[in-house]
Design an enzyme around this catalytic site. Sequence first.
Site, PDB file in Angstrom:
ATOM      1  N   GLU A   1      -9.305   7.606   3.539  1.00  0.00           N
ATOM      2  CA  GLU A   1      -9.226   7.848   4.990  1.00  0.00           C
ATOM      3  C   GLU A   1      -9.697   9.247   5.341  1.00  0.00           C
ATOM      4  O   GLU A   1      -9.212  10.247   4.794  1.00  0.00           O
ATOM      5  CB  GLU A   1      -7.781   7.639   5.485  1.00  0.00           C
ATOM      6  CG  GLU A   1      -7.647   7.914   6.985  1.00  0.00           C
ATOM      7  CD  GLU A   1      -6.404   7.343   7.628  1.00  0.00           C
ATOM      8  OE1 GLU A   1      -5.636   6.616   6.969  1.00  0.00           O
ATOM      9  OE2 GLU A   1      -6.198   7.630   8.825  1.00  0.00           O
TER      10      GLU A   1
ATOM     11  N   GLU B   1       0.721   5.653   0.030  1.00  0.00           N
ATOM     12  CA  GLU B   1      -0.121   6.835   0.273  1.00  0.00           C
ATOM     13  C   GLU B   1       0.089   7.889  -0.824  1.00  0.00           C
ATOM     14  O   GLU B   1       1.216   8.133  -1.253  1.00  0.00           O
ATOM     15  CB  GLU B   1       0.243   7.460   1.629  1.00  0.00           C
ATOM     16  CG  GLU B   1      -0.100   6.568   2.810  1.00  0.00           C
ATOM     17  CD  GLU B   1       0.176   7.224   4.157  1.00  0.00           C
ATOM     18  OE1 GLU B   1       0.526   8.427   4.203  1.00  0.00           O
ATOM     19  OE2 GLU B   1       0.039   6.522   5.177  1.00  0.00           O
TER      20      GLU B   1
ATOM     21  N   LYS C   1       0.858  -1.193   0.000  1.00  0.00           N
ATOM     22  CA  LYS C   1       0.000   0.000   0.000  1.00  0.00           C
ATOM     23  C   LYS C   1       0.889   1.236   0.000  1.00  0.00           C
ATOM     24  O   LYS C   1       1.907   1.273   0.689  1.00  0.00           O
ATOM     25  CB  LYS C   1      -0.927   0.013   1.215  1.00  0.00           C
ATOM     26  CG  LYS C   1      -1.788   1.280   1.291  1.00  0.00           C
ATOM     27  CD  LYS C   1      -2.885   1.175   2.341  1.00  0.00           C
ATOM     28  CE  LYS C   1      -2.426   1.467   3.738  1.00  0.00           C
ATOM     29  NZ  LYS C   1      -1.820   2.794   3.963  1.00  0.00           N
TER      30      LYS C   1
HETATM   31  O1  KIV Z   1      -1.302   2.134   8.752  1.00  0.00           O
HETATM   32  C1  KIV Z   1      -2.499   1.829   8.769  1.00  0.00           C
HETATM   33  O2  KIV Z   1      -2.990   1.160   9.687  1.00  0.00           O
HETATM   34  C2  KIV Z   1      -3.336   2.310   7.675  1.00  0.00           C
HETATM   35  C3  KIV Z   1      -4.803   2.052   7.754  1.00  0.00           C
HETATM   36  C4  KIV Z   1      -5.428   2.883   8.792  1.00  0.00           C
HETATM   37  C5  KIV Z   1      -5.467   2.208   6.447  1.00  0.00           C
HETATM   38  O3  KIV Z   1      -2.838   2.875   6.765  1.00  0.00           O
END
Ligand code: KIV
Length: 293
Positions: free
Chosen positions: A187, A119, A117
Site C-alpha cells: 500500500e 499488517e 490479512k
Molecule cells: O482495510 C482495507 O480496506 C485494506 C485495503 C485497502 C488493502 O486494508
Amino acid sequence: MGNPAKKRVTAPAVRAMKGAQRIGMITAYDFPSAKIADGAGSDIILVGDSLGMVVLGYPDTLSVTVDDMIHHTRAVVRGVTNALVVGDMPYLSYHVSVEESVRNAGRFIQAGAQAVKIEGGKPTRIRTIEAILDAEIPVMGHIGLTPQSVNTLGGFKLQGKNVDDARRLIDEAIAIEQAGCFSLVLECVPTELAQLITEKISIPTIGIGAGLHCDGQVLVFHDLLGLYDAHTPKFVRRYATIGAEMKSAIETYLSDVREGRFPNDAESFHMGTTEDVKRLYGDAVVVPMPRAN
Ligand code: KIV
C-alpha cells in the site's frame, strides 16, 4: 450473484495466479456489496477494516473491533459464491500475544472467511503470522502504508521513499513470503519499489497506490464507486458516482412524498369489491372504488 458453476477461489489458487493472471480484489462490508463484487467476478473480496472509515464513520481504522469485523464478515460471506473471502484483522487483535492472535484469526474462519490479512512485517509480526499459519489459517500480508500504524507513521503517507526505508520493506516482504503467506498487499509505495518486490518474491503482490507492476490491484468499494468523499487518495480511480445518484434518487422520492406523487395506484392495495368498501364506510358515504391492480 456469483456463478455456482464456477470453482471457488482458494488461497493456493491465488498464489498460483502469480505470473499467470492479474488478480482483481475489492473490499466489501455487507451482503449486497459482497453479492455485487462477487457477481462482477472479483478474485478476492476483502472485508477490510477500512469499514471503520467508509461504513462506520470513524476518522481512521483504529476503533474497529474484532466483533465489528466478525459481524460484517458473516454478512459478506452470505453474499459470496466464488471469490476468496479474506477477513482483515483489526488493530489490537494480533498485537497483544501470539495466543490471542491465533484465537482471533480463528474467529474469522469460524465466521466463514477463508483467510485473514495482517499488517506489518517486523520480526514479532512474523512470529504471529507463523503461529496463525500453524493453525491452518492462510494469511495475506500487508506492508507499506499500514493504516493501523497511522500514529507511528505520522499520518497516511507514502512509504519506502528513501533507500533505507525501501530496503526495510524489501526485507519485510521476503520475511512474509518465507513465513508462508499466500499473497502480499503493498500500500502506497513507489512504483519502482513495488516492481522490485514483485520480482523478488514468489507470492503475488496486490497493490493499492503501488503502481502497475504488482500482480494484482485492490480498491476500497466505496472509493471505486464514489460512495465516500471524506478523503480520496491520489491512487483511487473512481469508476462511478453512485453516492451522487443515490442522493438524487432520495431527493426525488422525498419530493414525490411531499407533492403526493408517491405511492400511485399501482403501488397500493385495494379491498376486494365495492361492496366491501361500502360496508366499511357505510352507504351514506360515496367512496370511489379505485381501479383494481
Ligand atoms: O482495510 C482495507 O480496506 C485494506 C485495503 C485497502 C488493502 O486494508
